[in-house]
Motif scaffolding. Structure first.
Motif, PDB file in Angstrom:
ATOM      1  N   ILE A  27     -51.797   0.373 -15.122  1.00 28.97           N
ATOM      2  CA  ILE A  27     -50.992   0.226 -13.911  1.00 28.97           C
ATOM      3  C   ILE A  27     -49.542   0.544 -14.264  1.00 28.97           C
ATOM      4  O   ILE A  27     -48.931  -0.140 -15.076  1.00 28.97           O
ATOM      5  CB  ILE A  27     -51.069  -1.205 -13.338  1.00 28.97           C
ATOM      6  CG1 ILE A  27     -52.500  -1.587 -12.996  1.00 28.97           C
ATOM      7  CG2 ILE A  27     -50.166  -1.318 -12.103  1.00 28.97           C
ATOM      8  CD1 ILE A  27     -52.670  -3.041 -12.568  1.00 28.97           C
ATOM      9  N   GLN A  28     -48.995   1.586 -13.631  1.00 26.57           N
ATOM     10  CA  GLN A  28     -47.612   1.967 -13.875  1.00 26.57           C
ATOM     11  C   GLN A  28     -46.639   1.206 -12.985  1.00 26.57           C
ATOM     12  O   GLN A  28     -45.572   0.815 -13.431  1.00 26.57           O
ATOM     13  CB  GLN A  28     -47.419   3.456 -13.609  1.00 26.57           C
ATOM     14  CG  GLN A  28     -48.072   4.335 -14.623  1.00 26.57           C
ATOM     15  CD  GLN A  28     -47.769   5.776 -14.313  1.00 26.57           C
ATOM     16  OE1 GLN A  28     -48.215   6.295 -13.299  1.00 26.57           O
ATOM     17  NE2 GLN A  28     -47.015   6.417 -15.173  1.00 26.57           N
ATOM     18  N   HIS A  29     -47.002   1.077 -11.717  1.00 21.96           N
ATOM     19  CA  HIS A  29     -46.079   0.500 -10.744  1.00 21.96           C
ATOM     20  C   HIS A  29     -46.860  -0.117  -9.594  1.00 21.96           C
ATOM     21  O   HIS A  29     -47.907   0.398  -9.207  1.00 21.96           O
ATOM     22  CB  HIS A  29     -45.153   1.602 -10.210  1.00 21.96           C
ATOM     23  CG  HIS A  29     -44.263   1.147  -9.094  1.00 21.96           C
ATOM     24  ND1 HIS A  29     -43.163   0.341  -9.302  1.00 21.96           N
ATOM     25  CD2 HIS A  29     -44.320   1.357  -7.764  1.00 21.96           C
ATOM     26  CE1 HIS A  29     -42.585   0.101  -8.136  1.00 21.96           C
ATOM     27  NE2 HIS A  29     -43.267   0.699  -7.191  1.00 21.96           N
ATOM     28  N   VAL A  30     -46.344  -1.215  -9.049  1.00 26.24           N
ATOM     29  CA  VAL A  30     -46.956  -1.867  -7.884  1.00 26.24           C
ATOM     30  C   VAL A  30     -46.011  -1.726  -6.705  1.00 26.24           C
ATOM     31  O   VAL A  30     -44.824  -2.041  -6.812  1.00 26.24           O
ATOM     32  CB  VAL A  30     -47.254  -3.353  -8.172  1.00 26.24           C
ATOM     33  CG1 VAL A  30     -47.792  -4.049  -6.936  1.00 26.24           C
ATOM     34  CG2 VAL A  30     -48.224  -3.487  -9.328  1.00 26.24           C
ATOM     35  N   ASP A  31     -46.537  -1.236  -5.587  1.00 27.47           N
ATOM     36  CA  ASP A  31     -45.764  -1.102  -4.348  1.00 27.47           C
ATOM     37  C   ASP A  31     -46.159  -2.260  -3.432  1.00 27.47           C
ATOM     38  O   ASP A  31     -47.202  -2.227  -2.788  1.00 27.47           O
ATOM     39  CB  ASP A  31     -46.064   0.248  -3.692  1.00 27.47           C
ATOM     40  CG  ASP A  31     -45.225   0.495  -2.447  1.00 27.47           C
ATOM     41  OD1 ASP A  31     -44.819  -0.482  -1.779  1.00 27.47           O
ATOM     42  OD2 ASP A  31     -44.986   1.669  -2.134  1.00 27.47           O
ATOM     43  N   ASP A  32     -45.313  -3.300  -3.396  1.00 24.53           N
ATOM     44  CA  ASP A  32     -45.610  -4.502  -2.608  1.00 24.53           C
ATOM     45  C   ASP A  32     -45.721  -4.201  -1.119  1.00 24.53           C
ATOM     46  O   ASP A  32     -46.559  -4.775  -0.429  1.00 24.53           O
ATOM     47  CB  ASP A  32     -44.524  -5.558  -2.820  1.00 24.53           C
ATOM     48  CG  ASP A  32     -44.608  -6.206  -4.190  1.00 24.53           C
ATOM     49  OD1 ASP A  32     -45.728  -6.420  -4.672  1.00 24.53           O
ATOM     50  OD2 ASP A  32     -43.556  -6.482  -4.774  1.00 24.53           O
ATOM     51  N   GLN A  33     -44.878  -3.321  -0.637  1.00 24.52           N
ATOM     52  CA  GLN A  33     -44.862  -3.026   0.795  1.00 24.52           C
ATOM     53  C   GLN A  33     -46.168  -2.384   1.269  1.00 24.52           C
ATOM     54  O   GLN A  33     -46.683  -2.725   2.326  1.00 24.52           O
ATOM     55  CB  GLN A  33     -43.702  -2.086   1.109  1.00 24.52           C
ATOM     56  CG  GLN A  33     -42.885  -2.553   2.262  1.00 24.52           C
ATOM     57  CD  GLN A  33     -41.658  -1.679   2.462  1.00 24.52           C
ATOM     58  OE1 GLN A  33     -41.348  -0.783   1.693  1.00 24.52           O
ATOM     59  NE2 GLN A  33     -40.949  -1.967   3.517  1.00 24.52           N
ATOM     60  N   ASN A  34     -46.685  -1.463   0.478  1.00 21.08           N
ATOM     61  CA  ASN A  34     -47.899  -0.742   0.882  1.00 21.08           C
ATOM     62  C   ASN A  34     -49.178  -1.354   0.325  1.00 21.08           C
ATOM     63  O   ASN A  34     -50.272  -0.924   0.680  1.00 21.08           O
ATOM     64  CB  ASN A  34     -47.810   0.725   0.447  1.00 21.08           C
ATOM     65  CG  ASN A  34     -46.720   1.462   1.189  1.00 21.08           C
ATOM     66  OD1 ASN A  34     -46.506   1.240   2.376  1.00 21.08           O
ATOM     67  ND2 ASN A  34     -46.000   2.321   0.482  1.00 21.08           N
ATOM     68  N   GLY A  35     -49.069  -2.313  -0.589  1.00 25.74           N
ATOM     69  CA  GLY A  35     -50.257  -2.913  -1.197  1.00 25.74           C
ATOM     70  C   GLY A  35     -51.007  -1.930  -2.064  1.00 25.74           C
ATOM     71  O   GLY A  35     -52.230  -1.945  -2.130  1.00 25.74           O
ATOM     72  N   THR A  36     -50.236  -1.064  -2.755  1.00 29.33           N
ATOM     73  CA  THR A  36     -50.843  -0.046  -3.604  1.00 29.33           C
ATOM     74  C   THR A  36     -50.279  -0.131  -5.014  1.00 29.33           C
ATOM     75  O   THR A  36     -49.281  -0.811  -5.264  1.00 29.33           O
ATOM     76  CB  THR A  36     -50.589   1.368  -3.045  1.00 29.33           C
ATOM     77  OG1 THR A  36     -49.169   1.585  -2.982  1.00 29.33           O
ATOM     78  CG2 THR A  36     -51.215   1.555  -1.682  1.00 29.33           C
ATOM     79  N   ALA A  37     -50.927   0.590  -5.920  1.00 30.46           N
ATOM     80  CA  ALA A  37     -50.457   0.669  -7.300  1.00 30.46           C
ATOM     81  C   ALA A  37     -50.541   2.115  -7.763  1.00 30.46           C
ATOM     82  O   ALA A  37     -51.454   2.850  -7.393  1.00 30.46           O
ATOM     83  CB  ALA A  37     -51.306  -0.212  -8.211  1.00 30.46           C
ATOM     84  N   PRO A  41     -56.001   6.847 -15.455  1.00 30.56           N
ATOM     85  CA  PRO A  41     -57.067   6.496 -16.395  1.00 30.56           C
ATOM     86  C   PRO A  41     -56.515   6.516 -17.824  1.00 30.56           C
ATOM     87  O   PRO A  41     -55.685   7.370 -18.164  1.00 30.56           O
ATOM     88  CB  PRO A  41     -58.101   7.610 -16.207  1.00 30.56           C
ATOM     89  CG  PRO A  41     -57.791   8.203 -14.869  1.00 30.56           C
ATOM     90  CD  PRO A  41     -56.308   8.054 -14.699  1.00 30.56           C
ATOM     91  N   LEU A  42     -56.970   5.587 -18.645  1.00 29.12           N
ATOM     92  CA  LEU A  42     -56.474   5.504 -20.018  1.00 29.12           C
ATOM     93  C   LEU A  42     -56.690   6.793 -20.791  1.00 29.12           C
ATOM     94  O   LEU A  42     -55.873   7.169 -21.620  1.00 29.12           O
ATOM     95  CB  LEU A  42     -57.142   4.335 -20.759  1.00 29.12           C
ATOM     96  CG  LEU A  42     -56.811   2.939 -20.246  1.00 29.12           C
ATOM     97  CD1 LEU A  42     -57.506   1.900 -21.103  1.00 29.12           C
ATOM     98  CD2 LEU A  42     -55.314   2.700 -20.204  1.00 29.12           C
ATOM     99  N   ASP A  43     -57.791   7.482 -20.523  1.00 29.13           N
ATOM    100  CA  ASP A  43     -58.084   8.714 -21.254  1.00 29.13           C
ATOM    101  C   ASP A  43     -57.542   9.969 -20.565  1.00 29.13           C
ATOM    102  O   ASP A  43     -57.748  11.075 -21.044  1.00 29.13           O
ATOM    103  CB  ASP A  43     -59.587   8.849 -21.498  1.00 29.13           C
ATOM    104  CG  ASP A  43     -60.397   8.902 -20.216  1.00 29.13           C
ATOM    105  OD1 ASP A  43     -59.839   8.611 -19.126  1.00 29.13           O
ATOM    106  OD2 ASP A  43     -61.592   9.232 -20.292  1.00 29.13           O
ATOM    107  N   GLN A  44     -56.835   9.794 -19.439  1.00 29.40           N
ATOM    108  CA  GLN A  44     -56.260  10.933 -18.719  1.00 29.40           C
ATOM    109  C   GLN A  44     -54.894  10.566 -18.141  1.00 29.40           C
ATOM    110  O   GLN A  44     -54.714  10.490 -16.923  1.00 29.40           O
ATOM    111  CB  GLN A  44     -57.181  11.367 -17.572  1.00 29.40           C
ATOM    112  CG  GLN A  44     -58.541  11.826 -18.005  1.00 29.40           C
ATOM    113  CD  GLN A  44     -59.435  12.095 -16.800  1.00 29.40           C
ATOM    114  OE1 GLN A  44     -59.210  11.594 -15.712  1.00 29.40           O
ATOM    115  NE2 GLN A  44     -60.453  12.900 -17.019  1.00 29.40           N
TER     116      GLN A  44
END
Length: 61
Positions: A27-37, A41-44
Motif C-alpha cells: 500500500i503506497q497511499h490511502v485516499d480517505d475521501q474516496n475510500g481507496t488505496a 503487487p510486490l512482484d510488479q
C-alpha cells in the motif's frame, strides 16, 4: 479493510501481509475521501493501481 488500518500499514516501516485478489501487495497511499488505496503487487512494482479499501485483505497469522 478499514481506512485507519490501511493508513497504519501504509505508514509503517514493517511490511504487513496484505492481499488484493489473493495477490500480495504494497500500500503506497490511502485516499480517505474516496475510500481507496494506491497499491502495487510486490512482484510488479511498476503495476500501480487505485483500488477500493473494501477489496484489500490483511492476512493475519
Amino acid at each position: 479493510m478499514n481506512r485507519q488500518r490501511a493508513r497504519e500499514i501504509s505508514e509503517s516501516p514493517i511490511m504487513a501481509n496484505v492481499t488484493y485478489n489473493n495477490q500480495p501487495i504494497y500500500i503506497q497511499h490511502v485516499d480517505d475521501q474516496n475510500g481507496t488505496a494506491r497499491i502495487y503487487p510486490l512482484d510488479q512494482p511498476e503495476n500501480e493501481q487505485e483500488v477500493s479499501l473494501n477489496e484489500l485483505r490483511e492476512e493475519l497469522h
